[in-house]
Scaffold this active site. Structure first.
Site, mmCIF file in Angstrom:
data_model
loop_
_atom_site.group_PDB
_atom_site.id
_atom_site.type_symbol
_atom_site.label_atom_id
_atom_site.label_comp_id
_atom_site.label_asym_id
_atom_site.label_seq_id
_atom_site.Cartn_x
_atom_site.Cartn_y
_atom_site.Cartn_z
ATOM 1 N N VAL A 38 1.040 -1.214 0.012
ATOM 2 C CA VAL A 38 0.098 0.076 -0.009
ATOM 3 C C VAL A 38 0.869 1.277 0.051
ATOM 4 O O VAL A 38 2.027 1.303 0.556
ATOM 5 C CB VAL A 38 -0.933 -0.094 1.085
ATOM 6 C CG1 VAL A 38 -0.366 0.031 2.645
ATOM 7 C CG2 VAL A 38 -1.860 1.041 1.126
ATOM 8 N N HIS A 39 0.520 2.262 -0.553
ATOM 9 C CA HIS A 39 1.203 3.755 -0.803
ATOM 10 C C HIS A 39 1.101 4.028 0.929
ATOM 11 O O HIS A 39 0.057 3.921 1.498
ATOM 12 C CB HIS A 39 0.348 4.466 -1.650
ATOM 13 C CG HIS A 39 1.245 5.858 -1.968
ATOM 14 N ND1 HIS A 39 1.181 7.040 -1.057
ATOM 15 C CD2 HIS A 39 2.078 6.325 -2.841
ATOM 16 C CE1 HIS A 39 1.958 7.950 -1.292
ATOM 17 N NE2 HIS A 39 2.748 7.310 -2.390
ATOM 18 N N ARG A 40 2.209 4.936 1.212
ATOM 19 C CA ARG A 40 2.403 5.196 2.517
ATOM 20 C C ARG A 40 1.197 6.009 2.784
ATOM 21 O O ARG A 40 0.709 6.346 4.106
ATOM 22 C CB ARG A 40 3.909 5.969 2.821
ATOM 23 C CG ARG A 40 3.844 7.244 1.966
ATOM 24 C CD ARG A 40 5.235 8.137 2.388
ATOM 25 N NE ARG A 40 5.343 9.166 1.427
ATOM 26 C CZ ARG A 40 5.699 9.062 0.222
ATOM 27 N NH1 ARG A 40 6.127 7.982 -0.373
ATOM 28 N NH2 ARG A 40 5.675 10.131 -0.416
#
Length: 136
Positions: free
Chosen positions: A26-28
């Site tokens: 997942v993107h930060r």
């Protein structure tokens, strides 16, 4: 969507190492949302999103904490509230409306809300509501 899908298989081993490492991650900026969903009972799927290779989550409906703890009831009164508890309140209708508002749970399990909340939800006494106390 079918036209956007690759025509041939994507061989992960042929992707650069950085791309391989990103699959299923997942993107930060989305990490807080992921933590919320996991806390609600969602689980990672063995599949990834077709567009960004991000993780897919799933959950049986009744395993979702919010669904289990939500209560369906009726609106009993529209009036100023004495001991309002901040709750998620939604109107059970095809024209779905929801808000975070004060709601008073009465002895019979029905709710009382303020005129402002009733106007936001477009409800009247007798309307069906779903509510979830904020601390649930």
């Amino acid at each position: 969507i079918r036209d956007l899908m690759p025509k041939y298989p994507i061989y992960v081993a042929m992707l650069p190492a950085g791309a391989q490492a990103a699959i299923g991650q997942v993107h930060r900026d989305a990490a807080p949302a992921l933590r919320i969903l996991l806390a609600q009972g969602f689980q990672p799927s063995p599949e990834v999103d077709i567009f960004d290779a991000g993780p897919l989550l799933w959950a049986p409906r009744m395993k979702i904490k919010t669904v289990r703890e939500a209560r369906i009831t009726g609106l009993a009164e529209v009036r100023p509230l004495r001991t309002a508890e901040l709750s998620f309140v939604a109107h059970v209708s095809l024209d779905f409306r929801a808000c975070l508002a004060g709601a008073e749970v009465l002895e019979d399990g029905k709710l009382a809300v303020t005129a402002e909340t009733a106007a936001r939800l477009q409800v009247n006494p007798g309307s069906r509501l779903i509510y979830l106390p904020r601390n649930a």
